[in-house]
Design a protein around this motif. Structure first.
Motif, PDB file in Angstrom:
ATOM      1  N   ARG A  28       0.846  -1.211   0.000  1.00 22.99           N
ATOM      2  CA  ARG A  28       0.000   0.000   0.000  1.00 22.99           C
ATOM      3  C   ARG A  28       0.870   1.246   0.000  1.00 22.99           C
ATOM      4  O   ARG A  28       0.604   2.210  -0.692  1.00 22.99           O
ATOM      5  N   SER A  29       1.960   1.176   0.786  1.00 22.39           N
ATOM      6  CA  SER A  29       2.823   2.354   0.887  1.00 22.39           C
ATOM      7  C   SER A  29       3.557   2.642  -0.426  1.00 22.39           C
ATOM      8  O   SER A  29       3.943   3.766  -0.683  1.00 22.39           O
ATOM      9  N   PHE A  30       3.728   1.620  -1.236  1.00 18.95           N
ATOM     10  CA  PHE A  30       4.450   1.815  -2.501  1.00 18.95           C
ATOM     11  C   PHE A  30       3.523   2.115  -3.676  1.00 18.95           C
ATOM     12  O   PHE A  30       3.966   2.224  -4.790  1.00 18.95           O
ATOM     13  N   ARG A  31       2.272   2.192  -3.372  1.00 16.58           N
ATOM     14  CA  ARG A  31       1.326   2.367  -4.485  1.00 16.58           C
ATOM     15  C   ARG A  31       0.657   3.719  -4.429  1.00 16.58           C
ATOM     16  O   ARG A  31      -0.378   3.870  -3.775  1.00 16.58           O
ATOM     17  N   PRO A  32       1.205   4.679  -5.109  1.00 21.55           N
ATOM     18  CA  PRO A  32       0.550   5.981  -5.138  1.00 21.55           C
ATOM     19  C   PRO A  32      -0.738   5.909  -5.935  1.00 21.55           C
ATOM     20  O   PRO A  32      -1.687   6.618  -5.682  1.00 21.55           O
ATOM     21  N   SER A  33      -0.752   5.069  -6.909  1.00 24.42           N
ATOM     22  CA  SER A  33      -1.969   4.919  -7.705  1.00 24.42           C
ATOM     23  C   SER A  33      -2.043   3.472  -8.161  1.00 24.42           C
ATOM     24  O   SER A  33      -1.102   2.710  -8.016  1.00 24.42           O
ATOM     25  N   THR A  34      -3.181   3.109  -8.793  1.00 21.84           N
ATOM     26  CA  THR A  34      -3.361   1.741  -9.256  1.00 21.84           C
ATOM     27  C   THR A  34      -2.389   1.441 -10.394  1.00 21.84           C
ATOM     28  O   THR A  34      -2.188   2.259 -11.280  1.00 21.84           O
ATOM     29  N   THR A  35      -1.736   0.278 -10.330  1.00 24.62           N
ATOM     30  CA  THR A  35      -0.811  -0.110 -11.415  1.00 24.62           C
ATOM     31  C   THR A  35      -1.284  -1.406 -12.044  1.00 24.62           C
ATOM     32  O   THR A  35      -1.911  -2.227 -11.409  1.00 24.62           O
ATOM     33  N   ALA A  36      -0.916  -1.541 -13.266  1.00 26.25           N
ATOM     34  CA  ALA A  36      -1.257  -2.783 -13.967  1.00 26.25           C
ATOM     35  C   ALA A  36       0.030  -3.498 -14.321  1.00 26.25           C
ATOM     36  O   ALA A  36       1.087  -2.892 -14.395  1.00 26.25           O
ATOM     37  N   GLY A  37      -0.032  -4.749 -14.540  1.00 28.55           N
ATOM     38  CA  GLY A  37       1.189  -5.471 -14.896  1.00 28.55           C
ATOM     39  C   GLY A  37       0.923  -6.875 -15.339  1.00 28.55           C
ATOM     40  O   GLY A  37      -0.198  -7.309 -15.480  1.00 28.55           O
ATOM     41  N   ALA A  38       2.015  -7.570 -15.585  1.00 26.71           N
ATOM     42  CA  ALA A  38       1.929  -8.972 -16.017  1.00 26.71           C
ATOM     43  C   ALA A  38       2.872  -9.791 -15.185  1.00 26.71           C
ATOM     44  O   ALA A  38       3.955  -9.334 -14.849  1.00 26.71           O
ATOM     45  N   ASP A  39       2.453 -10.997 -14.854  1.00 28.22           N
ATOM     46  CA  ASP A  39       3.319 -11.836 -14.058  1.00 28.22           C
ATOM     47  C   ASP A  39       4.197 -12.683 -14.931  1.00 28.22           C
ATOM     48  O   ASP A  39       3.902 -12.986 -16.038  1.00 28.22           O
TER      49      ASP A  39
END
Lengths: 378, 304, 228
Positions: free
Chosen positions: B293-304
């Motif tokens: 939570r602390s590293f997420r200023p906003s929603t991010t998307a990605g791929a595993d």
């Protein structure tokens, strides 16, 4: 096919269709066709004129690029681009002396030859009187070029044989070079007992198969009854399995019945009525095979063979061949048979080479496949 | 050489939507390294990078001190790999698959493979295409362990497995580690699964390695503090305030999530005029969530 | 390593390969069926010409079957690797070159099966027909040519399939563009200026591929089982 032929074909097709439309008598049909004749002639004249115009245009177009000379090499008239003239003269003289022993022939002097060392398209020009064209492009070897000249000159000379004796026997020009392998194949597949015996070494059978003998029962010498039947059925277009003719309309009921009798081999001679040995098409070996015998005779006879060959066109073919060869006919036929048998093709020749080539390609593809990348993911 | 796996500033771009950026990761020799991260955070991509399946755009990778992908052949001879999805040939039987796999590994232990097959209750004659997901998972682990690897790389090995199979798989891994000094790199998004077995942890989020530390420090270092009367602006502390929020309906009381907390630091808070009312431990899952939570200023998307 | 790879390839392909092996055995027999009685029989045989002409009808089927077998072998070789994303292969301790060559070698050995079947079938066919004088049977040559053709088809497609999907699409696309573009240019441009014969690029390339020293030369050779 010329324009004239097209016109005639169209008219004949129309003519053939007419009886289907109305019940006309043959006489009416012929009258109708006759009435079309002036139309056909006019169309043919127009087509000829158009063709000549195109030829003239083409000639003019080529003339702007190529300077043509007409030269005389002894008695031969030769049309050739100016820069090829010296080579043409030298080659013609060499072939003439070495292959024909400098033979004097009126046929040669009556014809015009074209010769070119490049593809100027001059062969497309119908220079008046031209009968023989020789293209000697840079990728042809000198032996190949000489062979072409020899063949062209031989064709011209052989016209002197006319349509009697040997000329009639070969039914065409006797000097087309053929591969012995091709001849061997035709002999094996000829479907004739005489040819089989000839291949087996019976020289008298070679003479029979080539139509050099004068036996009355030549047809039964040529073919067994079954072989005769096969020849007739093939000629008649009759399928014995289905019991049908390919083109039944060509035959009267009576001739159809005769063919069917032949197909069933109802009697030993049921097929014999069809086979007329006077026509070369019924002989087991076609004229182009006979030509190879002439070629052997000329080979055996040396430089003067041509002169002897042309000496008496009315001589019987066997005698003429023996005379040209300078040897008895049996000896000539034996030499011919040996030439044919030695030419037996290795039908799978080059397979080892194909294998080596395939192996090379497999290695190349293996090298390409080994370039398969490990970086498969994005 | 103290690291089994070492990634230095590794970057890799999949597409416009996802990239791994500046990953510097160190897996100590003999460690059980838990690689945490939500789905799509880049765990599998990171594994594929050091397994030599993806080509990094920048940075360097080494395993057992050897360069990836240059020395991949000798490296892979020492790695037992269980991929995220089954990669074995479905037309083979278990025994055939074992024979196929064994032929590539010099250290393959046939006796142990048979023993493990019994322990994991795998039928040698069973066709892989007819096996359940759990059985396939066990087979993959069997293949990886029987080659006697120095490094086990397990990419979500228990994902989708039932609790019994999951226990069997983890038990087999731990048994192997206890017998050998092998290094284990295990990725999962199931935090509690790793809590008991890992001694190091790395946390991925949105293509970044947001934390890498010994499990003990990770578990003990993140605390929840309840603070009264804290000023709006905080000065520099020797610990990191990952998040702060005012408690509902409790006046000036705030909850802080901090990293690197130690008891003597209480004094630093009190010098600000604030009062530390309570310090609570977070379990690994809570710590993980708070860290992300602390590293997420906003929603991010990605791929595993 | 090689043996398990061979076994794997066999397991992958056997369902498709077995019918093709049977077809390879049966084709020569079918090609000579109805050509005449067995040796020693007194029944009437077809003429030499008839036999050669009838067997000739089957000639295109032999290279076509070889191509089909080669294609089946090649595509099956990579099929499961593609489907499993190559993850397994890439996690094995061998270089990509070694892996590709092992795989290719496995397919080459499997290609021997249909070739062997063809050899047996061709010998059986040659024995089954009483050949007229002058004709000969060439079962060894036919089987060898068949093997070469399978291997060429196999290695060509294997090399193509060894690439990524993107590479394969590039190759196929370029080949298609070359043929279509070449034909269009020949039709639209060269014919107009009357230079079609001299600049028939597609024709020249095809000629090289199938007749010159190109890879598919073996497909256009003599496939006769029975000939002079």
């Amino acid at each position: 096919m010329s324009s004239r032929s097209w016109c005639v074909l169209v008219v004949l097709t129309l003519g053939a269709a007419l009886p289907l439309q109305a019940q006309q008598t043959a006489a009416e049909l012929l009258r109708q066709i006759d009435s079309l004749a002036p139309l056909v002639e006019e169309a043919a004249r127009a087509a000829d004129a158009a063709r000549l115009e195109r030829v003239e245009q083409r000639r003019a177009s080529i003339a702007t690029r190529v300077q043509l000379d007409t030269i005389a090499v002894r008695g031969i008239t030769l049309v050739t681009p100016r820069q090829d003239a010296a080579a043409a003269r030298a080659l013609f003289e060499e072939v003439w002396d070495q292959e024909f022993g400098g033979l004097e022939s009126r046929s040669l002097s009556q014809r015009t030859f074209t010769f070119q060392t490049s593809t100027y398209d001059i062969e497309e020009i119908e220079v008046d009187g031209v009968r023989e064209q020789i293209v000697a492009a840079r990728w042809h070897s000198s032996a190949e070029v000489k062979n072409r000249i020899r063949a062209a000159m031989a064709r011209a000379i052989s016209a002197e044989l006319g349509e009697v004796g040997l000329g009639r026997w070969v039914a065409g020009d006797p000097f087309t070079e053929r591969e012995p392998a091709e001849v061997y194949r035709e002999l094996v597949l000829a479907g004739s007992q005489a040819v089989r015996r000839c291949l087996g070494g019976a020289i008298d059978a070679c003479s029979d198969a080539l139509g050099l003998g004068s036996r009355a029962d030549i047809v039964s010498t040529w073919y067994t009854p079954v072989e005769r039947r096969d020849r007739v059925l093939a000629w008649a277009g009759y399928d014995p399995v289905r019991g049908r003719f390919n083109a039944p309309g060509r035959w009267t009921i009576e001739s159809r019945r005769a063919v069917e009798r032949c197909a069933g081999l109802e009697t030993e001679d049921a097929c014999d009525g069809f086979i007329d040995p006077a026509y070369t098409s019924w002989a087991p070996l076609a004229p182009h095979i006979r030509e190879t015998v002439v070629a052997r005779a000329l080979e055996m006879g040396g430089l003067t063979a041509w002169t002897r060959l042309l000496q008496d066109p009315e001589m019987a073919p066997g005698d003429a061949l023996a005379y040209a060869a300078g040897a008895p006919l049996e000896e000539l036929l034996e030499a011919w048979r040996e030439w044919v048998v030695a030419g037996r093709p290795d039908v799978h020749a080059g397979l080892a080479g194909s294998g080596a080539l395939a192996l090379l390609w497999i290695l190349i593809f293996a090298a390409l496949a080994s370039r398969s990348t490990r970086w498969r993911f994005n | 050489m103290s690291n089994a796996i070492e990634l230095v500033d590794v970057g890799w771009t999949a597409d416009k939507a996802f990239a791994l950026s500046d990953i510097s990761l160190n897996v100590p020799m003999g460690a059980i390294y838990g690689f945490l991260g939500p789905n799509g955070s880049g765990k599998t991509s990171t594994i594929r990078l050091f397994m030599g399946m993806l080509k990094p755009d920048r940075g360097s990778i080494s395993i057992f001190g050897r360069a990836v992908p240059k020395d991949m052949k000798s490296i892979l001879a020492r790695i037992g790999y269980v991929p995220e999805r089954p990669h074995v040939y479905p037309m083979l039987t278990v025994a055939e698959q074992l024979r196929y796999h064994a032929s590539f590994f010099r250290l393959w232990d046939d006796g142990w493979a048979k023993e493990l097959m019994g322990r994991l209750e795998l039928d040698a004659d069973r066709k892989i295409s007819r096996m359940s997901k759990g059985e396939t998972g066990k087979l993959l682990l069997l293949l990886a362990l029987s080659q006697r690897p120095d490094l086990l790389v397990l990419d979500e090995p228990t994902d989708g497995l039932d609790p019994v199979v999951r226990r069997d798989v983890m038990a087999a891994v731990l048994d192997y580690v206890s017998e050998t000094s092998a290094t284990v790199f295990i990725s999962s998004h199931l935090v509690h699964e790793l809590e008991r077995i890992c001694d190091w942890v790395g946390v991925m989020d949105a293509g970044r390695l947001v934390a890498e530390l010994p499990m003990q420090r990770f578990k003990n270092g993140i605390k929840r503090l309840r603070v009264d009367g804290a000023p709006e602006v905080l000065e520099a502390f020797p610990f990191v305030v990952l998040s702060r929020h005012r408690d509902n309906g409790s006046g000036s009381t705030e909850t802080w999530i901090v990293q690197g907390w130690e008891a003597p630091m209480r004094y630093q808070i009190e010098t600000l005029g604030a009062t530390l009312r309570d310090v609570a431990d977070l379990d690994l899952e809570e710590s993980f969530v708070e860290l992300l939570r602390s590293f997420r200023p906003s929603t991010t998307a990605g791929a595993d | 390593m090689y043996q398990p790879m061979l076994y794997l390839h066999w397991k992958q392909i056997r369902v498709a390969l077995i019918p093709l092996v049977v077809a390879s055995f049966g084709l020569p027999l079918v090609a000579v069926s109805g050509l005449g009685p067995a040796p020693g029989s007194t029944a009437t045989s077809l003429s030499a010409y008839g036999i050669v002409e009838l067997t000739r009808l089957w000639l295109p089927v032999f290279p076509a079957l070889a191509a089909a077998i080669g294609a089946t072998l090649a595509l099956s070789a990579w099929n499961w690797d593609h489907r499993l994303g190559h993850v397994y292969a890439l996690s094995l301790p061998l270089t990509r070159v070694e892996y590709a060559l092992l795989k290719m070698g496995a397919g080459m050995v499997l290609a021997l099966l249909p070739a062997l079947a063809m050899w047996l079938g061709a010998h059986a066919a040659a024995w089954a027909v009483a050949l007229p004088e002058g004709l000969n049977a060439y079962p060894n040559q036919l089987a060898f040519r068949f093997l070469l053709a399978i291997m060429i088809a196999y290695s060509t497609l294997f090399a193509m399939a060894a690439g990524t999907v993107r590479t394969t699409l590039w190759i196929v696309g370029l080949a298609a563009a070359f043929v279509v573009g070449g034909l269009l240019s020949a039709d639209l441009v060269l014919t107009q200026v009357g230079a079609f014969e001299r600049f028939d690029v597609v024709g020249s390339v095809m000629d090289w591929l199938y007749r010159g020293t190109g890879p598919f030369q073996v497909f256009t050779g003599n496939w006769s089982l029975i000939d002079v």
